[in-house]
Design an enzyme around this catalytic site. Structure first.
Site, PDB file in Angstrom:
ATOM      1  N   HIS A  25     -25.354   0.088  31.187  1.00 57.30           N
ATOM      2  CA  HIS A  25     -26.258   0.483  32.286  1.00 57.30           C
ATOM      3  C   HIS A  25     -27.605   0.007  32.009  1.00 57.30           C
ATOM      4  O   HIS A  25     -28.435   0.073  32.744  1.00 57.30           O
ATOM      5  CB  HIS A  25     -26.270   1.857  32.216  1.00 57.30           C
ATOM      6  CG  HIS A  25     -26.346   2.266  30.871  1.00 57.30           C
ATOM      7  ND1 HIS A  25     -25.668   2.216  29.816  1.00 57.30           N
ATOM      8  CD2 HIS A  25     -27.801   2.812  30.134  1.00 57.30           C
ATOM      9  CE1 HIS A  25     -26.276   2.797  28.661  1.00 57.30           C
ATOM     10  NE2 HIS A  25     -27.410   2.997  28.851  1.00 57.30           N
ATOM     11  N   CYS A  26     -27.598  -1.149  31.338  1.00 59.82           N
ATOM     12  CA  CYS A  26     -29.004  -1.814  30.953  1.00 59.82           C
ATOM     13  C   CYS A  26     -28.919  -3.129  31.348  1.00 59.82           C
ATOM     14  O   CYS A  26     -29.829  -3.576  32.076  1.00 59.82           O
ATOM     15  CB  CYS A  26     -28.821  -1.624  29.244  1.00 59.82           C
ATOM     16  SG  CYS A  26     -29.659   0.069  28.869  1.00 59.82           S
ATOM     17  N   ILE A  27     -28.408  -4.065  30.371  1.00 58.53           N
ATOM     18  CA  ILE A  27     -28.513  -5.528  30.496  1.00 58.53           C
ATOM     19  C   ILE A  27     -28.389  -6.279  31.917  1.00 58.53           C
ATOM     20  O   ILE A  27     -29.160  -7.029  32.281  1.00 58.53           O
ATOM     21  CB  ILE A  27     -27.859  -6.263  29.589  1.00 58.53           C
ATOM     22  CG1 ILE A  27     -27.906  -5.703  27.878  1.00 58.53           C
ATOM     23  CG2 ILE A  27     -28.103  -7.519  29.333  1.00 58.53           C
ATOM     24  CD1 ILE A  27     -27.247  -6.292  27.069  1.00 58.53           C
TER      25      ILE A  27
ATOM     26  N   ASP B 244     -31.768  -3.899  33.887  1.00 62.84           N
ATOM     27  CA  ASP B 244     -33.130  -3.728  33.826  1.00 62.84           C
ATOM     28  C   ASP B 244     -34.022  -5.128  33.786  1.00 62.84           C
ATOM     29  O   ASP B 244     -35.097  -5.062  34.443  1.00 62.84           O
ATOM     30  CB  ASP B 244     -33.222  -3.530  32.111  1.00 62.84           C
ATOM     31  CG  ASP B 244     -32.515  -1.970  31.985  1.00 62.84           C
ATOM     32  OD1 ASP B 244     -32.303  -1.422  32.891  1.00 62.84           O
ATOM     33  OD2 ASP B 244     -32.446  -1.731  30.700  1.00 62.84           O
TER      34      ASP B 244
END
Length: 395
Positions: free
Chosen positions: A281-283, A286
């Protein structure tokens, strides 16, 4: 205008007293990978917690002592519920008595790869409609610099609040790494930045109750930018080693041996490893929040965008290698049966958000392969909205 020094000192003193006698109440919007660990930590430290999640099934399961997240054990949830310090609900009215609210909701991308802040906006509207004056609101969701001040604050103002006066607002980026055996929520330093000095101090005081080290910064914007820097750093370096994988593969050189040799240097090098793409859910998401925001300032973030292209194309490289391997055995990709080992975006978690395995599965099935998967953490794949043609299946 912000609170006067005398008023700020009184408020900080009141908070200190509430923290000492454990009467301060914490609300958390979102009972997922970020919100649930925070809620359990606050309860374990003796503070009363209410977790608000629109998923009634999830809220009901938590109140029954059942964890919806595999690496968070049922026993831990049950202990928090049994203590009387933790409860979950789908009703935001439960926030009316809390002293602080942490907003821990997803910040995905749209189909056009632009920030989707709908969860942040709707959650803030719920918060604004229910909290009492004097409450601290902290956004934890990863986003672009300016979100807390330009998106969250106006919603609070529309509800009649004045940030820095009768409501306090800060940003503290989540740094969760699910099932990390070395670092937990409590041991990972917590960056905190307020939209004003008092808000920053209140947020720092709150997190100091559960986090071993709190890192105050001068503004919410600095905290928002720090989170993006962390993930952009990883995205760019993963892209670099993925590109080197392709180059060295053509040269007949083992990238793994190269990385292992390079990391023997005791300074100036940090090892990153190649893979079939990026997940989680990040890299994968974002960095594009900053790319989008940078356009407002007439800046093109070429490094970030190039890294995204390299990482996005890795599943196609994997399929091409599979095609070569099958071809060397006189077989075609079409009609072959392929087993994918691992569906989650990283090992030992039950989270398949943005997993490159899904992209691989989609490419292979479009090439008429019969695709199965095995992942003991995800016994059943329910489908994914990014890949609507992938049918649900079991491990």
């Amino acid at each position: 205008m912000p609170v006067k020094k005398s008023s700020a000192a009184t408020l900080l003193s009141q908070w200190q007293a509430k923290l000492q006698n454990r009467s301060l109440k914490v609300g958390i919007m979102g009972m997922g990978y970020v919100g649930l660990p925070l809620g359990l930590l606050f309860a374990e430290k003796g503070l009363q917690v209410v977790g608000v999640d629109p998923d009634e099934h999830r809220s009901r399961a938590l109140n029954q002592g059942r964890s919806p997240i595999r690496h968070i054990k049922n026993a831990r949830v049950k202990a928090a519920v049994t203590s009387g310090l933790f409860r979950a609900t789908a009703d935001p009215v439960a926030l009316k008595d809390v002293d602080a609210v942490l907003i821990c909701v997803p910040t995905p991308l749209t189909k056009q790869r632009e920030p989707d802040l709908s969860y942040v906006e709707s959650s803030t509207e719920w918060v604004a409609a229910n909290i009492k004056p004097g409450c601290l609101v902290v956004l934890e969701s990863t986003t672009y610099p300016g979100t807390t001040r330009d998106i969250v604050a106006p919603i609070l103002k529309k509800a009649g609040f004045k940030p820095g006066t009768n409501v306090f607002l800060a940003y503290s980026p989540e740094r969760e790494d699910p099932n990390n055996a070395t670092f937990s929520t409590a041991s990972i330093p917590k960056v905190v930045g307020g939209t004003d000095a008092t808000s920053g101090k209140l947020a720092a005081m709150l997190y100091e109750q559960i986090i071993s080290k709190v890192v105050p910064v001068t503004s919410a914007e600095v905290a928002e930018a720090a989170k993006l820097l962390e993930n952009i750093f990883r995205s760019v370096n993963i892209a670099m080693v993925n590109e080197l994988k392709i180059v060295f593969d053509r040269m007949g050189i083992d990238i793994w041996e190269v990385v292992n040799a390079a990391k023997t240097k005791p300074f100036g090098f940090m090892p990153f490893y190649p893979g079939p793409g990026l997940g989680g859910h990040c890299i994968p998401i974002d960095p594009f929040y900053l790319t989008w925001k940078a356009r407002e300032f007439d800046i093109s973030t070429k490094f970030i965008e190039l890294a995204g292209e390299v990482n996005t194309n890795m599943p196609y490289f994997v399929v091409s290698k599979l095609q070569d391997a099958l071809g060397s055995r006189g077989k075609s990709l079409r009609g072959s049966r392929v087993l994918l080992l691992g569906l989650a975006y990283k090992r030992d978690v039950d989270d398949f958000r943005e997993s490159p395995t899904l992209k691989l599965m989609d490419i292979l099935e479009r090439n008429k392969c019969r695709v199965d998967y095995h992942d003991s953490y995800i016994p059943q794949f329910p489908g994914d909205h990014h890949f609507p043609k992938l049918k649900p299946r079991k491990s």
